[in-house]
Design an enzyme around this catalytic site. Structure first.
Site, PDB file in Angstrom:
ATOM      1  CG  HIS A  57      -2.176   0.788   1.289  1.00 43.04           C
ATOM      2  ND1 HIS A  57      -2.069   2.273   1.213  1.00 43.04           N
ATOM      3  CD2 HIS A  57      -3.368   0.652   1.143  1.00 43.04           C
ATOM      4  CE1 HIS A  57      -3.348   2.721   0.973  1.00 43.04           C
ATOM      5  NE2 HIS A  57      -4.229   1.971   1.070  1.00 43.04           N
ATOM      6  N   GLY A 111       0.364  -5.083   1.726  1.00 43.14           N
ATOM      7  CA  GLY A 111      -0.995  -5.230   0.978  1.00 43.14           C
ATOM      8  C   GLY A 111      -0.736  -5.750  -0.302  1.00 43.14           C
ATOM      9  CE1 TYR A 138      -3.325  -5.660   5.353  1.00 42.85           C
ATOM     10  CE2 TYR A 138      -4.750  -7.478   5.423  1.00 42.85           C
ATOM     11  CZ  TYR A 138      -3.942  -6.526   4.545  1.00 42.85           C
ATOM     12  OH  TYR A 138      -3.936  -6.591   3.272  1.00 42.85           O
TER      13      TYR A 138
END
Ligand code: YXS
Length: 259
Positions: A64, A108, A138
């Protein structure tokens, strides 16, 4: 396109992650381009889509985009997050999505790779799920991906240590389908794609939807769901989460205090 390159080879579509300046970080821009490519390949009825990176990079994806992780008390991995949207798009793609991994996979991006239907990795590949490194809460659907893919003790080790595992170990624990020496990697990916292309597409699309529906059939009570959301809220509103993000940009080790 600014962040990816795409290729079309008969019934196969290929998406190359191509954002070297930030190690193919999954920014909203990159994910928007990936989403459009998946929509186009689905409309063209491409029964296989491969997500790969240009071999010049030794990082498949750094995960991410940390610049885009909200840290002002908002859930950074909420349902409408662009990474969550792309995971659902991969899960519902009307065909097989293969992650062809050269280089390291982080956070991610590891969730994205295991959400693909198959993973083929070369000897440079490593896999790490890293929320514990940054103090990130998460999301529960994401944790379920790892539970569905790995023995529980392995999934727990990956989350608790946030350390990368090698391609050899990933093969042993069942995280990846094939571990191929780099020199034979492209040929193996091509061979598997062509085999799938030669099979009945309607059957393939049915199996894809059967696996998705049955895999996501885990049930929890609304009370348990709300309880997990509250536990997550305490994490993403914590000082530790802010410390995790700040330590990354200040290029120093985080000093977590458990609050
Ligand atoms: O300093 P400049 O401007 O050159 O930028 C640097 C990094 O800041 C940038 N970069 C990233 N930018 C945004 N988001 C990222 N995830 C990210 N990763 C890297 O890329 C430029 C080059 O980075 P550098 O110098 O570290 O490259 P390197 O080749 O020495 O090391 C490559 C990595 C991937 C090992 C290293 O960049 C790294 O450890 N990146 C962070 C990996 C990570 O922890 N990802 C998790 C992101 S959060 C996430 O995915 C989930 C929410 S979670 O954590 O919950 O799983």
């Amino acid at each position: 396109m600014q962040y990816i390159e795409i290729e079309r080879q008969d019934k196969i579509g290929v998406i190359y992650l191509n954002s070297p300046h930030n190690r193919n970080a999954l920014s909203s821009g990159l994910l928007a381009e990936m989403s459009d490519a998946l929509d186009a390949f689905a409309a063209e009825e491409r029964i296989v889509t491969v997500i790969a990176n240009k071999a010049v990079s030794n990082v498949w994806s750094a995960g991410h985009d940390i610049n885009e992780l909200e840290s002002d008390g908002i859930d950074p991995l909420h349902y409408a997050n662009s990474l969550e949207n792309i995971l659902r798009k991969i899960e519902t793609y009307p065909g097989v999505v293969i992650a062809a991994i050269h280089g390291s996979v982080w956070g991610g991006a590891c969730d994205l790779a295991i959400t693909c239907d198959m993973i083929i990795a070369d000897d440079t590949a490593t896999f790490a799920i890293t929320p514990a490194k940054l103090g990130i809460a998460y999301n529960t659907w994401g944790v379920l991906h790892f539970i569905n893919k790995l023995p529980l003790n392995i999934a727990k080790e990956m989350f608790f240590t946030a350390e990368p595992i090698s391609a050899e170990r990933a093969l042993r624990v069942g995280l990846i389908n094939h571990f191929i020496r780099h020199e034979n990697f492209r040929a193996k990916v091509e061979e598997i794609c062509q085999t799938i292309v030669s099979r009945a597409p309607l059957s393939i699309r049915l199996f894809k939807e059967q696996f998705r529906t049955l895999t996501n059939a885990a049930t929890i009570s609304p009370e348990d769901f709300e309880r997990l959301q509250e536990l997550r809220r305490r994490v993403y509103r914590s000082d530790d989460y802010k410390e995790g993000i700040n330590s990354f940009f200040e290029k120093r080790k985080p000093n977590f205090k458990g609050k």
